[in-house]
Design a protein around this motif. Structure first.
Motif, PDB file in Angstrom:
ATOM      1  N   GLY A  96       0.839  -1.200   0.000  1.00 26.01           N
ATOM      2  CA  GLY A  96       0.000   0.000   0.000  1.00 26.01           C
ATOM      3  C   GLY A  96       0.871   1.247   0.000  1.00 26.01           C
ATOM      4  O   GLY A  96       2.032   1.200   0.414  1.00 26.01           O
ATOM      5  N   PRO A  97       0.313   2.363  -0.469  1.00 26.44           N
ATOM      6  CA  PRO A  97       1.112   3.590  -0.533  1.00 26.44           C
ATOM      7  C   PRO A  97       1.313   4.209   0.852  1.00 26.44           C
ATOM      8  O   PRO A  97       0.451   4.118   1.726  1.00 26.44           O
ATOM      9  CB  PRO A  97       0.261   4.500  -1.419  1.00 26.44           C
ATOM     10  N   ASN A  98       2.461   4.791   1.043  1.00 27.77           N
ATOM     11  CA  ASN A  98       2.785   5.574   2.242  1.00 27.77           C
ATOM     12  C   ASN A  98       2.689   4.801   3.550  1.00 27.77           C
ATOM     13  O   ASN A  98       2.303   5.351   4.576  1.00 27.77           O
ATOM     14  CB  ASN A  98       1.902   6.823   2.320  1.00 27.77           C
ATOM     15  N   LEU A  99       3.010   3.538   3.533  1.00 31.20           N
ATOM     16  CA  LEU A  99       3.050   2.774   4.787  1.00 31.20           C
ATOM     17  C   LEU A  99       4.321   3.088   5.562  1.00 31.20           C
ATOM     18  O   LEU A  99       4.360   2.964   6.780  1.00 31.20           O
ATOM     19  CB  LEU A  99       2.946   1.274   4.507  1.00 31.20           C
ATOM     20  N   VAL A 100       5.360   3.471   4.836  1.00 28.63           N
ATOM     21  CA  VAL A 100       6.606   3.903   5.466  1.00 28.63           C
ATOM     22  C   VAL A 100       6.766   5.382   5.159  1.00 28.63           C
ATOM     23  O   VAL A 100       6.710   5.793   4.011  1.00 28.63           O
ATOM     24  CB  VAL A 100       7.813   3.112   4.930  1.00 28.63           C
ATOM     25  N   THR A 101       6.943   6.172   6.205  1.00 29.80           N
ATOM     26  CA  THR A 101       7.100   7.607   6.019  1.00 29.80           C
ATOM     27  C   THR A 101       8.431   8.059   6.577  1.00 29.80           C
ATOM     28  O   THR A 101       9.014   7.415   7.449  1.00 29.80           O
ATOM     29  CB  THR A 101       5.974   8.380   6.731  1.00 29.80           C
ATOM     30  N   LYS A 102       8.901   9.169   6.052  1.00 26.99           N
ATOM     31  CA  LYS A 102      10.142   9.750   6.525  1.00 26.99           C
ATOM     32  C   LYS A 102       9.899  11.224   6.769  1.00 26.99           C
ATOM     33  O   LYS A 102       9.484  11.940   5.862  1.00 26.99           O
ATOM     34  CB  LYS A 102      11.250   9.547   5.499  1.00 26.99           C
TER      35      LYS A 102
END
Length: 94
Positions: free
Chosen positions: A37-43
């Motif tokens: 899925g999109p944007n499951l990991v953010t920075k």
């Protein structure tokens, strides 16, 4: 050059190499996680990437691996910075 100075420089170089390697590992793991899925990991800014721990889309194995990488990065960088801090303190008081 004193032993502590050489040790501090060597630990700083080792920390830099470890940091770059962990960035590559984070990028690889991030690409695996973001397939679910999109944007499951953010920075945020210059900080380490963060994962959405409450997402049901990401398998638990990948979540645990991501958290382990984060904790390992924090611990190893802290340990590698100790000689540099010791050197700076000894230089300040000499």
């Amino acid at each position: 050059m004193h032993f502590l100075e050489v040790f501090a420089i060597a630990s700083l170089i080792a920390a830099g190499i470890f940091h770059v390697c962990m960035l590559f590992a984070f990028e690889h793991l991030t690409s695996k996680i973001n397939k679910y899925g999109p944007n499951l990991v953010t920075k945020r800014g210059r900080a380490l990437p963060e994962i959405d721990l409450h997402s049901q889309l990401v398998p638990t194995e990948l979540k645990n691996k991501f958290l382990l990488y984060r904790q390992a990065w924090i611990i190893v960088i802290t340990i590698l910075m100790i000689p540099l801090v010791a050197y700076l303190i000894s230089k300040a008081f000499s």
